[in-house]
Scaffold this motif. Structure first.
Motif, PDB file in Angstrom:
ATOM      1  N   THR A  25      60.704 -45.735 -33.650  1.00  0.00           N
ATOM      2  CA  THR A  25      61.741 -45.812 -34.982  1.00  0.00           C
ATOM      3  C   THR A  25      60.732 -46.929 -36.137  1.00  0.00           C
ATOM      4  N   GLY A  26      59.724 -46.877 -35.317  1.00  0.00           N
ATOM      5  CA  GLY A  26      59.121 -48.039 -36.251  1.00  0.00           C
ATOM      6  C   GLY A  26      59.493 -49.578 -35.858  1.00  0.00           C
ATOM      7  N   GLN A  27      60.520 -49.980 -35.209  1.00  0.00           N
ATOM      8  CA  GLN A  27      60.924 -51.056 -35.503  1.00  0.00           C
ATOM      9  C   GLN A  27      60.453 -52.034 -34.697  1.00  0.00           C
ATOM     10  N   LEU A  28      59.365 -51.737 -33.546  1.00  0.00           N
ATOM     11  CA  LEU A  28      58.808 -52.582 -32.703  1.00  0.00           C
ATOM     12  C   LEU A  28      58.227 -53.327 -32.887  1.00  0.00           C
ATOM     13  N   ASP A  29      57.968 -54.864 -32.803  1.00  0.00           N
ATOM     14  CA  ASP A  29      57.535 -56.054 -33.684  1.00  0.00           C
ATOM     15  C   ASP A  29      56.091 -55.824 -32.243  1.00  0.00           C
ATOM     16  N   ASN A  30      56.665 -55.953 -31.383  1.00  0.00           N
ATOM     17  CA  ASN A  30      55.195 -56.594 -30.473  1.00  0.00           C
ATOM     18  C   ASN A  30      54.692 -56.005 -29.937  1.00  0.00           C
ATOM     19  N   THR A  31      53.785 -54.883 -29.875  1.00  0.00           N
ATOM     20  CA  THR A  31      53.699 -53.558 -29.399  1.00  0.00           C
ATOM     21  C   THR A  31      52.688 -54.271 -28.232  1.00  0.00           C
ATOM     22  N   ALA A  32      52.485 -55.973 -27.931  1.00  0.00           N
ATOM     23  CA  ALA A  32      51.479 -55.646 -26.434  1.00  0.00           C
ATOM     24  C   ALA A  32      52.741 -55.619 -25.506  1.00  0.00           C
ATOM     25  N   GLN A  33      54.481 -56.046 -25.483  1.00  0.00           N
ATOM     26  CA  GLN A  33      55.225 -55.960 -24.418  1.00  0.00           C
ATOM     27  C   GLN A  33      54.967 -54.316 -23.621  1.00  0.00           C
ATOM     28  N   LEU A  34      54.707 -53.454 -24.306  1.00  0.00           N
ATOM     29  CA  LEU A  34      54.907 -51.597 -23.674  1.00  0.00           C
ATOM     30  C   LEU A  34      53.751 -52.189 -22.473  1.00  0.00           C
ATOM     31  N   PRO A  35      52.218 -52.363 -22.142  1.00  0.00           N
ATOM     32  CA  PRO A  35      51.844 -52.183 -21.281  1.00  0.00           C
ATOM     33  C   PRO A  35      51.902 -53.807 -20.443  1.00  0.00           C
ATOM     34  N   LYS A  36      52.538 -54.944 -20.908  1.00  0.00           N
ATOM     35  CA  LYS A  36      52.369 -55.853 -20.294  1.00  0.00           C
ATOM     36  C   LYS A  36      53.528 -55.459 -19.164  1.00  0.00           C
ATOM     37  N   ASN A  37      54.755 -55.003 -19.498  1.00  0.00           N
ATOM     38  CA  ASN A  37      55.883 -54.060 -18.550  1.00  0.00           C
ATOM     39  C   ASN A  37      55.446 -53.080 -17.864  1.00  0.00           C
ATOM     40  N   LYS A  38      54.936 -52.502 -17.911  1.00  0.00           N
ATOM     41  CA  LYS A  38      53.725 -51.534 -17.381  1.00  0.00           C
ATOM     42  C   LYS A  38      53.113 -52.302 -16.119  1.00  0.00           C
ATOM     43  N   ARG A  39      52.182 -53.314 -16.680  1.00  0.00           N
ATOM     44  CA  ARG A  39      51.446 -53.826 -15.290  1.00  0.00           C
ATOM     45  C   ARG A  39      52.611 -54.704 -14.189  1.00  0.00           C
ATOM     46  N   ASP A  40      53.808 -55.376 -15.085  1.00  0.00           N
ATOM     47  CA  ASP A  40      54.602 -56.171 -14.256  1.00  0.00           C
ATOM     48  C   ASP A  40      55.686 -54.903 -13.326  1.00  0.00           C
ATOM     49  N   VAL A  41      55.675 -54.504 -13.401  1.00  0.00           N
ATOM     50  CA  VAL A  41      56.271 -52.645 -12.908  1.00  0.00           C
ATOM     51  C   VAL A  41      55.578 -52.453 -11.577  1.00  0.00           C
ATOM     52  N   ALA A  42      53.960 -52.380 -11.974  1.00  0.00           N
ATOM     53  CA  ALA A  42      52.928 -51.908 -10.350  1.00  0.00           C
ATOM     54  C   ALA A  42      52.495 -53.196  -9.853  1.00  0.00           C
ATOM     55  N   ARG A  43      52.419 -54.558 -10.509  1.00  0.00           N
ATOM     56  CA  ARG A  43      52.616 -55.183  -9.276  1.00  0.00           C
ATOM     57  C   ARG A  43      53.529 -55.821  -8.582  1.00  0.00           C
ATOM     58  N   ILE A  44      55.026 -55.039  -9.142  1.00  0.00           N
ATOM     59  CA  ILE A  44      56.440 -55.668  -8.164  1.00  0.00           C
ATOM     60  C   ILE A  44      56.198 -53.781  -7.203  1.00  0.00           C
ATOM     61  N   LEU A  45      56.033 -52.901  -7.529  1.00  0.00           N
ATOM     62  CA  LEU A  45      55.681 -51.837  -6.516  1.00  0.00           C
ATOM     63  C   LEU A  45      54.505 -52.865  -5.839  1.00  0.00           C
ATOM     64  N   THR A  46      53.317 -52.774  -5.583  1.00  0.00           N
ATOM     65  CA  THR A  46      52.666 -53.066  -5.059  1.00  0.00           C
ATOM     66  C   THR A  46      52.800 -54.620  -3.796  1.00  0.00           C
TER      67      THR A  46
END
Length: 66
Positions: free
Chosen positions: A34-55
């Motif tokens: 919707t174009g409301q996201l200010d910090n786009t770096a948060q998307l890959p950070k969350n993806k990496r955090d989930v991967a860390r947890i699963l590992t």
């Protein structure tokens, strides 16, 4: 999140944290669409955090099986 902090958590806490991050990821994707996201770096950070947890959960399974 730091892997050392995640390794101190229990399996239930890790699963709960992964679910929280996935929910946040879902909301961020909608904000981006919707174009409301200010910090786009948060998307890959969350993806990496989930991967860390699963590992770490996978490592716990291997240690329990050994």
């Amino acid at each position: 999140m730091k892997p050392s902090a995640l390794r101190e958590m229990t399996r239930d806490e890790l699963n709960q944290k992964a679910n929280e991050i996935r929910e946040a990821q879902f909301n961020l994707k909608f904000q981006k669409a919707t174009g409301q996201l200010d910090n786009t770096a948060q998307l890959p950070k969350n993806k990496r955090d989930v991967a860390r947890i699963l590992t770490i959960l996978s490592e716990m399974d291997k240690q329990a099986g050994a």
